[in-house]
Design an enzyme around this catalytic site. Structure first.
Site, mmCIF file in Angstrom:
data_model
loop_
_atom_site.group_PDB
_atom_site.id
_atom_site.type_symbol
_atom_site.label_atom_id
_atom_site.label_comp_id
_atom_site.label_asym_id
_atom_site.label_seq_id
_atom_site.Cartn_x
_atom_site.Cartn_y
_atom_site.Cartn_z
ATOM 1 N N GLU A 166 0.856 -1.173 -0.135
ATOM 2 C CA GLU A 166 -0.031 0.047 -0.068
ATOM 3 C C GLU A 166 0.898 1.213 0.172
ATOM 4 O O GLU A 166 0.861 2.169 1.088
ATOM 5 C CB GLU A 166 -1.051 0.160 1.112
ATOM 6 C CG GLU A 166 -1.684 -1.200 1.039
ATOM 7 C CD GLU A 166 -2.732 -1.052 2.397
ATOM 8 O OE1 GLU A 166 -2.844 -0.264 3.124
ATOM 9 O OE2 GLU A 166 -3.779 -1.812 2.340
ATOM 10 N N GLU A 362 -5.035 -8.673 0.848
ATOM 11 C CA GLU A 362 -5.849 -8.477 2.106
ATOM 12 C C GLU A 362 -7.275 -7.949 1.940
ATOM 13 O O GLU A 362 -7.511 -7.567 1.125
ATOM 14 C CB GLU A 362 -5.223 -7.201 2.977
ATOM 15 C CG GLU A 362 -3.960 -7.275 3.611
ATOM 16 C CD GLU A 362 -3.567 -6.152 3.959
ATOM 17 O OE1 GLU A 362 -4.303 -5.111 4.429
ATOM 18 O OE2 GLU A 362 -2.222 -5.836 4.327
HETATM 19 C C1 FCB Z 1 -4.237 -2.251 5.536
HETATM 20 C C2 FCB Z 1 -2.965 -2.598 6.073
HETATM 21 C C3 FCB Z 1 -3.000 -3.573 7.071
HETATM 22 C C4 FCB Z 1 -4.215 -3.258 8.258
HETATM 23 C C5 FCB Z 1 -5.519 -3.445 7.629
HETATM 24 C C6 FCB Z 1 -6.594 -3.518 8.291
HETATM 25 O O1 FCB Z 1 -4.461 -0.979 5.034
HETATM 26 O O2 FCB Z 1 -2.169 -2.906 4.945
HETATM 27 O O3 FCB Z 1 -1.674 -3.380 7.859
HETATM 28 O O4 FCB Z 1 -3.839 -2.293 8.996
HETATM 29 O O5 FCB Z 1 -5.529 -2.308 6.655
#
Ligand code: FCB
Length: 457
Positions: A166, A362
């Site tokens: 990110e 994620e």
């Molecule tokens: C993302 C991050 C991760 C976590 C999630 C909820 O932005 O990559 O580390 O904090 O959100």
């Protein structure tokens, strides 16, 4: 509901990040990162929480690998703490730091769990911040040097390499809104940081590929959001174009097309002369990728508000853009639950940026989990959330998106950045007094998903 079986070989996993779980911040030669500094600065993190101990994963990694095995996952995405490996941010490698990851990789492989490394999940060595951090071009060179050193030691056992997690959050939440380390509110610096993060990615892949292994896969993970206008009013439609540009396309285009989108550069000219973008940079950023990682949590709906373009904003130079709530149910993060947004996003990326395999690196949700008198943690909301999002990904695959895997955020409750330990994302509950781990109902449910390669009904 109907069954949703995923393609053979689909990669089911969980994800974590170094600063959020490891603790042991002063052990085996680790130097401070920008998150140590930030979390120890009063007022920056909720309740004054820090990652000093976190889940103490550094000492309990074997137990954590066993818990992972219980989920039946074939994959684990974790990140490497740069300040453990290169405490000075350059030059000498701290072999004790590398050794921790080497032992972790071996423990994973012993349980048939494939390691997936993220090289940078936000914990820049503080010494490099003191030298200017990501707004400085030299940090990109330093990152490539660090990446090559880690790769040299682990690539015999790790095939999947994500350079950055990110970069949008690092650049814009770290340097424009200041809610994350290093906590600046400087839109021009944020654009420089974004550029040097991307350049670092390109240089790192070049340096790793130069080591000549044929069995490695390289990519990057972006936090992406489907952006829609609040109405058909042309001003709102334009706000959505700008927000999409400054969240998604500002990274997607350089990484996957080798050039910045012209409209995005126009949209930020009010805050930067863009002189940090040098000839040849975009080409280096656009190295061929083996995969794109997508982190998805919510859809974004925006309108053109009445505010000033110069207002502090995650969309630098476009402070007039306002997010609009749609009144949907929310997670504990306040994020509206919208699985359809994941379908829209995956099919959009597959359509607009064809040819690169996709992984959901994620997705998950924070809820106010409590351990009941019997020691169980019932989290039906998380199960419903994941069920809905898995089905959305399944439909996207059926409609042609080349999605190869899915990593649930997160393996276990952990340090949720500026929210400290107040938000629980884990499939496994962590008691922060005793550090005891307890699989939640969602952990057992997910084990059923990994065993069936999808949803049975
Ligand atoms: C993302 C991050 C991760 C976590 C999630 C909820 O932005 O990559 O580390 O904090 O959100």
């Amino acid at each position: 509901m109907t069954a949703a079986r995923f393609p053979d070989g689909f990669a089911w996993g969980t994800a974590t990040a170094s600063y959020q779980i490891e603790g042991a911040v002063e052990e085996d030669g680790r130097s401070p990162s920008i998150w140590d500094t930030f979390s120890h600065t009063p007022g920056k993190v909720q309740d004054g929480d820090t990652g000093d101990v976190a889940d103490d994963h550094y000492h309990r990694y074997e137990e954590d690998v066993d818990l992972m095995a219980g989920l039946g996952v074939g994959w684990y995405r974790f990140s490497i703490a740069w300040p453990r490996v290169q405490p000075a941010g350059r030059g000498d490698v701290n072999e004790r730091g590398v050794d921790f990851y080497s032992r972790l990789v071996d423990a994973l492989l012993a349980k048939n769990i494939r390691p997936w490394v993220t090289l940078y999940h936000w914990d820049l060595p503080q010494v490099l911040q003191d030298a200017g951090g990501w707004p400085e071009r030299d940090t990109a060179e330093r990152f490539a040097e660090y990446a090559a050193a880690v790769y040299e030691r682990l690539a015999d056992r790790v095939q999947h390499w994500t350079t950055l997690n990110e970069p949008w959050v690092s650049a814009f939440i770290g340097h424009a809104t200041g809610r994350h380390a290093p906590g600046l509110q400087d839109p021009e610096a944020a654009l420089r940081a974004a550029h040097h993060l991307m350049l670092g990615h390109g240089l790192a892949i070049e340096a790793m590929r130069a080591q000549g292994r044929a069995d490695s896969q390289f990519g990057v993970t972006l936090n992406m959001t489907q952006v829609d206008p609040a109405s058909e009013d042309p001003a709102d439609v334009d706000a959505a174009r700008r927000a999409d540009g400054l969240t998604n396309r500002i990274f997607l285009d350089p990484f996957l097309r080798g050039s910045y989108p012209a409209d995005v550069l126009d949209d930020v000219r009010g805050v930067s002369d863009l002189s940090h973008i040098r000839d040849g940079d975009e080409q280096r950023i656009g190295v061929p990728l083996d995969f794109l990682g997508i982190n998805y949590y919510y859809r974004t709906v925006v309108r053109a508000g009445g505010g000033s373009r110069d207002a502090v904003s995650q969309w630098v130079g476009n402070g007039d853009i306002e997010p609009v709530s749609r009144g949907l149910p929310r997670t504990e993060m306040g994020w509206e639950i919208d699985a359809e947004g994941l379908y829209d996003l995956l099919t959009r990326v597959a359509r607009d940026y064809p040819g690169v395999p996709l992984y959901v690196t994620e997705n998950g949700a924070a809820f106010a989990d409590v351990k009941d008198a019997d020691g169980a943690v019932h989290d039906p909301d998380r199960i419903a959330y994941l069920d809905g999002h898995f089905r959305a990904a399944h439909r996207a695959i059926a409609d042609g998106a080349d999605v190869r895997g899915y990593f649930v955020w997160s393996l276990m409750d952990n340090f949720e950045w500026s929210f400290g330990f107040s938000k629980r994302f884990g499939l496994i509950h962590v008691d922060y007094e005793t550090l005891e781990r307890t699989p939640k109902d969602s952990a057992r449910w997910y084990a059923g998903v990994t065993a069936a390669n999808g949803l049975r009904e």
